[in-house]
Design an enzyme around this catalytic site. Structure first.
Site, mmCIF file in Angstrom:
data_model
loop_
_atom_site.group_PDB
_atom_site.id
_atom_site.type_symbol
_atom_site.label_atom_id
_atom_site.label_comp_id
_atom_site.label_asym_id
_atom_site.label_seq_id
_atom_site.Cartn_x
_atom_site.Cartn_y
_atom_site.Cartn_z
ATOM 1 N N ASP A 40 41.266 38.890 49.335
ATOM 2 C CA ASP A 40 42.118 40.319 49.425
ATOM 3 C C ASP A 40 43.247 40.468 48.350
ATOM 4 O OD1 ASP A 40 42.039 42.642 50.546
ATOM 5 O OD2 ASP A 40 43.966 42.128 51.830
ATOM 6 N N ARG A 78 48.578 40.368 42.419
ATOM 7 C CA ARG A 78 48.866 39.917 43.704
ATOM 8 C C ARG A 78 48.378 38.616 43.884
ATOM 9 N NH1 ARG A 78 46.859 43.786 48.713
ATOM 10 N NH2 ARG A 78 46.587 42.171 50.294
#
Lengths: 250, 522
Positions: free
Chosen positions: B290, B317
């Site tokens: 994710d 991220r």
């Protein structure tokens, strides 16, 4: 999911007003699954994720359907232009298939979740012996814990998933601090708040105190420091072994 | 094109309260005309009334309490009015006093209300995305609706939270998704009518370049993902748009989509007039955790290895910092800005090589960072004065479980967070080295960063404090316990000779300034 009560209503009508208590969504879904596999599974896949015909879990038509208003006509009339025949199923059968398809969509919508009753069998891939050795040796767990002491029966207290997540990082074990004021007085207690600017504790008498960090000396004891150090060291095999061992402490 | 520019100029003249489009090409001072302040995404302001010598005197100018859910948006500031959002709601607020001018409430039919980042402005019009994946055009004078269009079908799991980006006569708008397997796309609509100008799909069509990075002969590529849920950046000279894309779907299920899964978890350069792809770089090939690569692609005009370059930097991220040449996407540098345990190394193209052992498994895989990421949507910042790239970074340990038993759809599992803490890191963009860090405490901070010519950083910690740090050293110069964590990205402006810094903290918008006596004594 709003379809559940409506679905019960439709079913009640189909049976000429039998008591609602006789029906549960799970029962309709179960029947729907069987009906679906028989009538639809060959083309759309037994789990409705598609095969020679489209994936129904991601189908716009299924996702827009309310109580079969879109799905039922397709089942009854087919889609001759796309090679789908009509299926002359009873209203009850169609209704059950609709319930099953919505349940499949619902499963996908809730797939971002690991439930607390996650089966132990899936977690038990490690070696009890290796886990015990890690506990007694490289893990350093013995420094604070004992299988006959604080961990006696621990596997009976928590679900398997909970046990694994908690031994990795048991939230809630409070930090304690000793705070020495400029006058030389020392206060001890559980840390309530600690940041760059302020320290606050609750002492053994239950009283709350706070000080600016710039004016006191603070010594913090964190019982979870060892758990954090292990997080940076564990191999996945260590975790699975340790879980297999701790799961024996029923 | 000329007609559009002329029409825009006329529109701006006709309504002097509207946004003069030339403001989008300048450093933000009395105007904050777009999500990050200007097209570069640096979230850097040339204002320096508040600086290291006086930051300790900062005081409350006003607070606005919309009695809403948490404010995750950055307000725009145009002609003394702030435009602020939460899901389904827009407020116009007097930037001098914090008093409400008007409020607009959208009745969404459904969709995800996870957060909202803000509006875009073109002339007199505001552009507002909704939880049920619509785009609403509002009259900035009173919040009345001009038109509403559907961006995507919310019943399939689409929603929209992002602040659109205005590039000349294009409103660039993206979509969000999470639990369902749907294709991501970015589109451009006409500011006057809302009609579609172009749409770029994250996943190529079978046979197109990039499709070879998906399994052939299966439906994997149609499961999609790659949402375009954060505002991108734009280089007016190169006339290129830079956008980050999200993770592929099913989220944790790598086996059924072997390959790089282009153009998910990528930074893409698009032509804003056509939506055609100019180049791409993929921070997370074949993501199974994710790790959207939607963090601001920050544009720096700075020296690299002895010569001036047009650079693009992203702290992604997944825990890695990337430096590219934004003219052609040439990779220059990859470094880690926080500890990670999921990559085997860096490949010849500068991409981390995912370790297959760290893909989610039924018995659990310990991964750092967890799915919440080493950073996320909060703004990074780049100060041209210090040459430092600032990012709120998190150490997140998480155990990932792959739970699907049949063909996976949606997430197919999830991670359980174990421990996290946060730190602000100042990265030397030329080397990737950490010059300093400032610990922000336990938990995952989601506070953005603003840097200013006053030599300051404005941000928050994870303990309920707002912070002003020295941009060169990271030393704390001011703090305030704000009653909650900042979950937004700060902005600043100067009006009537007074500099304000605006920060959203949960449901309150705070404006900080020097005491009026100090503001006026220049």
């Amino acid at each position: 999911m709003t379809w559940i009560p409506n679905r019960i209503f439709v079913f009640a009508l189909a049976l000429g007003g039998l008591p609602l208590a006789a029906e549960t969504p799970a029962a309709a879904i179960q029947r729907g699954r069987a009906q679906y596999v028989q009538a639809c599974g060959f083309c759309h896949g037994e789990d409705a994720t598609g095969n020679r015909a489209p994936d129904l879990v991601r189908s716009p038509l299924v996702n827009h359907d309310v109580n079969g208003d879109l799905i039922a006509p397709v089942i009854r009339n087919g889609r001759p232009d796309k090679g789908m025949p009509a299926f002359p199923l009873s209203a009850a059968a169609v209704s059950d298939i609709v319930a099953f398809l919505h349940a499949r969509v619902d499963e996908s919508l809730h797939s971002a979740h690991v439930s607390n009753d996650y089966p132990a069998a899936r977690l038990l891939t490690g070696s009890v012996q290796a886990g015990r050795a890690f506990f007694d040796g490289a893990g350093g767990c013995r420094a604070c814990h004992s299988p006959a002491g604080d961990l006696a029966g621990v596997a009976a207290k928590f679900t398997p998933l909970d046990l694994e997540v908690r031994f990795l990082y048991p939230r809630g074990a409070p930090r304690t601090a000793a705070v020495t004021t400029p006058g030389g007085q020392t206060f001890e207690g559980r840390v309530v708040h600690l940041d760059e600017f302020t320290v606050a504790i609750r002492d053994s008498g239950g009283w709350y105190h706070s000080w600016p960090r710039s004016q006191v000396r603070v010594t913090v004891h964190d019982p979870l420091a060892g758990h954090r150090e292990l997080l940076a060291k564990y191999t996945d095999a260590d975790i699975h072994d340790l879980f297999a061992y701790l799961e024996t402490l029923k | 094109m000329k007609t559009a520019v002329l029409a825009l100029a006329l529109a701006a003249c006709a309504w002097p309260q509207g946004l003069n489009p030339s403001a989008l090409l300048k450093l933000p001072t009395d105007t904050w005309p777009t999500y990050n302040g200007d097209y570069s995404g640096r979230r850097y302001s040339p204002l320096k009334q508040i600086n290291a010598s006086n930051a300790g005197y900062l005081t409350l100018a006003w607070a606005f309490q919309p009695r809403s859910v948490a404010i995750k948006s950055t307000p725009l500031l145009i002609n003394g009015i702030l435009y602020l959002t939460v899901p389904d709601r827009v407020w116009a607020v007097d930037a001098r006093t914090g008093r409400e001018v008007w409020h607009y409430h959208y009745e969404s039919a459904g969709g995800d209300h996870i957060g909202h980042r803000g509006v875009a402005m073109w002339g007199n019009w505001l552009y507002f995305t909704t939880p049920d994946a619509h785009l609403v055009c509002l009259n900035a004078r009173d919040g009345s609706v001009r038109w509403t269009i559907e961006l995507a079908d919310w019943k399939l799991g689409y929603f929209s939270t992002m602040a659109p980006l205005v590039v000349r006569n294009h409103i660039i708008v993206g979509v969000s998704g999470d639990v369902t397997d749907i294709p991501g796309y970015l589109e451009s609509v006409d500011p006057e009518t809302g009609s579609l100008q172009w749409r770029w799909y994250t996943e190529p069509k079978p046979g197109q370049p990039g499709s070879e990075s998906w399994p052939q002969g299966t439906d994997a590529i149609t499961h999609g993902g790659g949402m375009t849920w954060m505002t991108g950046t734009y280089d007016p000279q190169l006339n290129l748009l830079y956008w980050g894309t999200g993770n592929p779907n099913p989220v944790l299920a790598g086996d059924i989509r072997k390959g790089d899964n282009l153009y998910t978890c990528s930074i893409v350069a698009l032509h804003p007039d056509t939506g055609k792809l100019a180049w791409y770089f993929q921070p997370s090939p074949h993501d199974t955790h994710d790790w959207d690569a939607v963090q601001t692609p920050v544009l720096l005009d700075a020296s690299y290895q002895g010569r001036p370059r047009k650079l693009l930097a992203q702290a992604s991220r997944n825990g890695y910092f990337f430096l590219l040449d934004r003219t052609d996407g040439q990779h220059l540098l990859t470094s880690r800005f926080i500890e990670t345990n999921w990559a085997k190394g860096i490949d010849s193209r500068g991409r981390p090589i995912p370790n297959p052992e760290k893909e989610p498994r039924p018995d659990g895989t310990l991964v750092e960072p967890g799915s919440d990421g080493a950073t996320n949507w909060m703004s990074p910042s780049f100060s041209p004065e210090t040459g430092l790239f600032y990012v709120v970074a998190r150490r997140v340990f998480s155990i990932f479980y792959y739970t699907a038993t049949g063909k996976p759809e949606g997430w197919a599992g999830r991670d359980r967070n174990l421990y996290s803490d946060s730190t602000l890191r100042a990265i030397d963009y030329r080397t990737g080295q950490i010059r300093w860090n400032h610990e922000l405490g336990p938990g995952e901070s989601v506070a953005g960063i603003l840097s200013t010519a006053g030599g300051l950083l404005f941000t928050g910690d994870s303990q309920g404090n707002l912070l002003v740090l020295d941009a060169r050293t990271g030393k704390t110069l001011w703090h305030a316990s704000a009653g909650g964590n900042m979950v937004s990205s700060p902005m600043t402006y100067e009006l009537d000779g007074r500099q304000y810094v605006v920060e959203g903290v949960q449901g309150v918008l705070y404006a900080w300034a020097l005491p009026e006596s100090l503001s006026q004594a220049k």
